[in-house]
Motif scaffolding. Structure first.
Motif, PDB file in Angstrom:
ATOM      1  N   ILE A  91       0.839  -1.206   0.000  1.00  0.00           N
ATOM      2  CA  ILE A  91       0.000   0.000   0.000  1.00  0.00           C
ATOM      3  C   ILE A  91       0.869   1.249   0.000  1.00  0.00           C
ATOM      4  O   ILE A  91       0.583   2.232  -0.704  1.00  0.00           O
ATOM      5  CB  ILE A  91      -0.941  -0.004   1.217  1.00  0.00           C
ATOM      6  CG1 ILE A  91      -1.881  -1.208   1.149  1.00  0.00           C
ATOM      7  CG2 ILE A  91      -1.752   1.282   1.276  1.00  0.00           C
ATOM      8  CD1 ILE A  91      -2.741  -1.391   2.378  1.00  0.00           C
ATOM      9  N   ALA A  92       1.954   1.222   0.772  1.00  0.00           N
ATOM     10  CA  ALA A  92       2.858   2.371   0.818  1.00  0.00           C
ATOM     11  C   ALA A  92       3.473   2.641  -0.553  1.00  0.00           C
ATOM     12  O   ALA A  92       3.651   3.802  -0.956  1.00  0.00           O
ATOM     13  CB  ALA A  92       3.958   2.129   1.847  1.00  0.00           C
ATOM     14  N   MET A 131      -2.064   2.445   7.544  1.00  0.00           N
ATOM     15  CA  MET A 131      -1.959   2.347   8.997  1.00  0.00           C
ATOM     16  C   MET A 131      -2.638   1.082   9.505  1.00  0.00           C
ATOM     17  O   MET A 131      -2.132   0.402  10.402  1.00  0.00           O
ATOM     18  CB  MET A 131      -2.556   3.588   9.646  1.00  0.00           C
ATOM     19  CG  MET A 131      -1.799   4.863   9.318  1.00  0.00           C
ATOM     20  SD  MET A 131      -2.640   6.364   9.869  1.00  0.00           S
ATOM     21  CE  MET A 131      -2.280   6.323  11.613  1.00  0.00           C
ATOM     22  N   ALA A 132      -3.787   0.756   8.925  1.00  0.00           N
ATOM     23  CA  ALA A 132      -4.487  -0.460   9.340  1.00  0.00           C
ATOM     24  C   ALA A 132      -3.663  -1.704   9.005  1.00  0.00           C
ATOM     25  O   ALA A 132      -3.581  -2.648   9.795  1.00  0.00           O
ATOM     26  CB  ALA A 132      -5.858  -0.526   8.666  1.00  0.00           C
ATOM     27  N   ALA A 133      -3.030  -1.703   7.814  1.00  0.00           N
ATOM     28  CA  ALA A 133      -2.197  -2.839   7.430  1.00  0.00           C
ATOM     29  C   ALA A 133      -0.983  -2.958   8.331  1.00  0.00           C
ATOM     30  O   ALA A 133      -0.573  -4.070   8.698  1.00  0.00           O
ATOM     31  CB  ALA A 133      -1.767  -2.695   5.969  1.00  0.00           C
ATOM     32  N   ALA A 134      -0.391  -1.823   8.705  1.00  0.00           N
ATOM     33  CA  ALA A 134       0.766  -1.846   9.593  1.00  0.00           C
ATOM     34  C   ALA A 134       0.421  -2.447  10.946  1.00  0.00           C
ATOM     35  O   ALA A 134       1.280  -3.038  11.613  1.00  0.00           O
ATOM     36  CB  ALA A 134       1.321  -0.430   9.774  1.00  0.00           C
ATOM     37  N   SER A 135      -0.842  -2.313  11.344  1.00  0.00           N
ATOM     38  CA  SER A 135      -1.265  -2.854  12.637  1.00  0.00           C
ATOM     39  C   SER A 135      -1.563  -4.358  12.576  1.00  0.00           C
ATOM     40  O   SER A 135      -1.871  -4.965  13.596  1.00  0.00           O
ATOM     41  CB  SER A 135      -2.509  -2.117  13.130  1.00  0.00           C
ATOM     42  OG  SER A 135      -3.637  -2.432  12.331  1.00  0.00           O
ATOM     43  N   GLY A 136      -1.498  -4.920  11.345  1.00  0.00           N
ATOM     44  CA  GLY A 136      -1.738  -6.351  11.209  1.00  0.00           C
ATOM     45  C   GLY A 136      -3.108  -6.714  10.686  1.00  0.00           C
ATOM     46  O   GLY A 136      -3.450  -7.901  10.633  1.00  0.00           O
ATOM     47  N   GLN A 137      -3.913  -5.708  10.287  1.00  0.00           N
ATOM     48  CA  GLN A 137      -5.228  -6.006   9.723  1.00  0.00           C
ATOM     49  C   GLN A 137      -5.063  -6.774   8.414  1.00  0.00           C
ATOM     50  O   GLN A 137      -4.168  -6.485   7.624  1.00  0.00           O
ATOM     51  CB  GLN A 137      -5.998  -4.709   9.458  1.00  0.00           C
ATOM     52  CG  GLN A 137      -6.293  -3.886  10.692  1.00  0.00           C
ATOM     53  CD  GLN A 137      -7.325  -4.551  11.580  1.00  0.00           C
ATOM     54  OE1 GLN A 137      -8.283  -5.136  11.097  1.00  0.00           O
ATOM     55  NE2 GLN A 137      -7.128  -4.475  12.885  1.00  0.00           N
ATOM     56  N   LEU A 139      -5.326  -7.945   4.595  1.00  0.00           N
ATOM     57  CA  LEU A 139      -5.444  -7.153   3.371  1.00  0.00           C
ATOM     58  C   LEU A 139      -6.640  -7.662   2.559  1.00  0.00           C
ATOM     59  O   LEU A 139      -6.510  -8.468   1.650  1.00  0.00           O
ATOM     60  CB  LEU A 139      -4.162  -7.242   2.548  1.00  0.00           C
ATOM     61  CG  LEU A 139      -4.071  -6.309   1.326  1.00  0.00           C
ATOM     62  CD1 LEU A 139      -4.170  -4.859   1.756  1.00  0.00           C
ATOM     63  CD2 LEU A 139      -2.770  -6.550   0.576  1.00  0.00           C
ATOM     64  N   ASP A 140      -7.835  -7.180   2.918  1.00  0.00           N
ATOM     65  CA  ASP A 140      -9.034  -7.518   2.154  1.00  0.00           C
ATOM     66  C   ASP A 140      -9.734  -6.224   1.771  1.00  0.00           C
ATOM     67  O   ASP A 140      -9.265  -5.132   2.067  1.00  0.00           O
ATOM     68  CB  ASP A 140      -9.951  -8.452   2.942  1.00  0.00           C
ATOM     69  CG  ASP A 140     -10.331  -7.861   4.306  1.00  0.00           C
ATOM     70  OD1 ASP A 140     -10.237  -6.630   4.483  1.00  0.00           O
ATOM     71  OD2 ASP A 140     -10.714  -8.633   5.204  1.00  0.00           O
ATOM     72  N   ARG A 141     -10.881  -6.349   1.122  1.00  0.00           N
ATOM     73  CA  ARG A 141     -11.547  -5.147   0.618  1.00  0.00           C
ATOM     74  C   ARG A 141     -12.013  -4.227   1.735  1.00  0.00           C
ATOM     75  O   ARG A 141     -12.087  -3.016   1.545  1.00  0.00           O
ATOM     76  CB  ARG A 141     -12.716  -5.546  -0.273  1.00  0.00           C
ATOM     77  CG  ARG A 141     -13.742  -6.441   0.385  1.00  0.00           C
ATOM     78  CD  ARG A 141     -14.680  -7.045  -0.647  1.00  0.00           C
ATOM     79  NE  ARG A 141     -15.594  -8.014  -0.035  1.00  0.00           N
ATOM     80  CZ  ARG A 141     -16.379  -8.815  -0.733  1.00  0.00           C
ATOM     81  NH1 ARG A 141     -16.355  -8.759  -2.056  1.00  0.00           N
ATOM     82  NH2 ARG A 141     -17.174  -9.667  -0.137  1.00  0.00           N
ATOM     83  N   SER A 142     -12.303  -4.775   2.909  1.00  0.00           N
ATOM     84  CA  SER A 142     -12.799  -3.933   3.999  1.00  0.00           C
ATOM     85  C   SER A 142     -11.730  -2.992   4.536  1.00  0.00           C
ATOM     86  O   SER A 142     -12.046  -1.951   5.104  1.00  0.00           O
ATOM     87  CB  SER A 142     -13.343  -4.805   5.138  1.00  0.00           C
ATOM     88  OG  SER A 142     -12.306  -5.585   5.711  1.00  0.00           O
ATOM     89  N   ILE A 143     -10.443  -3.335   4.334  1.00  0.00           N
ATOM     90  CA  ILE A 143      -9.385  -2.497   4.863  1.00  0.00           C
ATOM     91  C   ILE A 143      -9.325  -1.155   4.135  1.00  0.00           C
ATOM     92  O   ILE A 143      -8.793  -0.170   4.653  1.00  0.00           O
ATOM     93  CB  ILE A 143      -8.020  -3.214   4.778  1.00  0.00           C
ATOM     94  CG1 ILE A 143      -7.005  -2.570   5.729  1.00  0.00           C
ATOM     95  CG2 ILE A 143      -7.465  -3.172   3.363  1.00  0.00           C
ATOM     96  CD1 ILE A 143      -5.684  -3.301   5.786  1.00  0.00           C
ATOM     97  N   PHE A 144      -9.906  -1.129   2.926  1.00  0.00           N
ATOM     98  CA  PHE A 144      -9.892   0.100   2.145  1.00  0.00           C
ATOM     99  C   PHE A 144     -11.131   0.957   2.379  1.00  0.00           C
ATOM    100  O   PHE A 144     -11.317   1.983   1.721  1.00  0.00           O
ATOM    101  CB  PHE A 144      -9.757  -0.225   0.658  1.00  0.00           C
ATOM    102  CG  PHE A 144      -8.434  -0.854   0.309  1.00  0.00           C
ATOM    103  CD1 PHE A 144      -7.298  -0.079   0.160  1.00  0.00           C
ATOM    104  CD2 PHE A 144      -8.326  -2.224   0.153  1.00  0.00           C
ATOM    105  CE1 PHE A 144      -6.074  -0.661  -0.135  1.00  0.00           C
ATOM    106  CE2 PHE A 144      -7.107  -2.810  -0.152  1.00  0.00           C
ATOM    107  CZ  PHE A 144      -5.977  -2.023  -0.298  1.00  0.00           C
ATOM    108  N   ALA A 197     -16.981  -3.024   0.762  1.00  0.00           N
ATOM    109  CA  ALA A 197     -15.764  -2.282   1.081  1.00  0.00           C
ATOM    110  C   ALA A 197     -16.002  -1.162   2.089  1.00  0.00           C
ATOM    111  O   ALA A 197     -15.039  -0.593   2.610  1.00  0.00           O
ATOM    112  CB  ALA A 197     -15.160  -1.690  -0.198  1.00  0.00           C
ATOM    113  N   LEU A 198     -17.264  -0.829   2.379  1.00  0.00           N
ATOM    114  CA  LEU A 198     -17.586   0.226   3.331  1.00  0.00           C
ATOM    115  C   LEU A 198     -18.369  -0.358   4.500  1.00  0.00           C
ATOM    116  O   LEU A 198     -19.109  -1.336   4.330  1.00  0.00           O
ATOM    117  CB  LEU A 198     -18.405   1.338   2.660  1.00  0.00           C
ATOM    118  CG  LEU A 198     -17.746   2.102   1.516  1.00  0.00           C
ATOM    119  CD1 LEU A 198     -18.699   3.170   0.982  1.00  0.00           C
ATOM    120  CD2 LEU A 198     -16.438   2.732   1.955  1.00  0.00           C
TER     121      LEU A 198
END
Length: 247
Positions: A91-92, A131-137, A139-144, A197-198
């Motif tokens: 993502i970064a 930030m959510a990915a960095a926390s370990g969430q 990687l699916d559509r809800s993270i976006f 996704a929302l």
């Protein structure tokens, strides 16, 4: 504007992660580097004269901000768990690429082009899932979802401000264009929501946004300063309600 996706990223699950908190200062430093270097690059491209030392100061501060951003980002990568690093870096990388495209467009005087502006705003919005990915969430559509909410707000603000700028020139065209832009935006958000996704209550965050648009078109502020003051309250209300929806 830079703060909104960061707050949403924390609300989406990053507030307990040190890596997520480190992303925030990294993004701020990159933002400051952009505003230090790009004005110098614009003047250099246009061959405009500058005061003595202007270029040195701009480049020096830009380098300091970039180094600071790299240090914070490196710390975030080190602190993030091994499983989180791949999605986090992916993502970064996309966000950095979009930021680079927008910076180049800014240097070339195309920053106000709606296409490049949308790309830049997308890059800013990606700090939330970063930030959510960095926390370990996962990687699916809800993270976006947080990025979708932030980008929706940003694009609504762009459409409203562009319409406000043209109200005195051609009121009917400005209002019509703004309504059309918001209808398209609403359709995109509904599509994202139907795709999962929302969050279910995503729409409550846009209540103050819609109210601002309707009020602002019906009773336009007297000047740009008043537009900005109204937008502060709208942005605050949107952020709070979006955080509630994400929880």
């Amino acid at each position: 504007m830079l703060v909104i996706p960061m707050v949403l990223g924390l609300a989406a699950g990053g507030w307990r992660s040190a890596a997520a908190w480190l992303v925030a200062p990294a993004a701020v430093h990159v933002f400051l580097a952009h505003h230090a270097i790009v004005p110098w690059a614009q003047r250099a491209r246009e061959r405009k004269p500058s005061l003595p030392g202007y270029a040195v100061r701009r480049l020096a501060w830009g380098a300091i901000y970039l180094v600071g951003g790299a240090l914070f980002f490196s710390c975030a990568v080190l602190v993030a768990g091994p499983a989180a690093r791949g999605p986090f870096l992916a993502i970064a990388g996309v966000a950095a690429g979009l930021a680079a495209v927008y910076a180049a467009a800014s240097v070339l005087g195309r920053a106000r082009s709606i296409g490049f502006e949308a790309l830049g705003l997308t890059g800013v919005s990606l700090s939330a899932p970063m930030m959510a990915a960095a926390s370990g969430q996962p990687l699916d559509r809800s993270i976006f979802g947080a990025a979708g909410l932030a980008l929706g707000y940003f694009l609504s603000s762009v459409a409203y401000v562009r319409a406000y700028e043209k109200l005195r020139v051609n009121r009917h065209a400005a209002v019509g264009w703004c309504i059309l832009a918001h209808v398209a935006l609403a359709a995109a958000l509904v599509g994202l929501a139907s795709f999962g996704a929302l969050p279910p209550w995503w729409w409550i965050a846009f209540v103050p946004v819609v109210a601002r648009t309707v009020w602002g078109l019906a009773f336009p502020p007297g000047n740009v300063r008043q537009v900005g003051l109204r937008e502060v309250w709208v942005a605050a209300a949107f952020t709070v309600l979006a955080c509630v929806a994400l929880r």
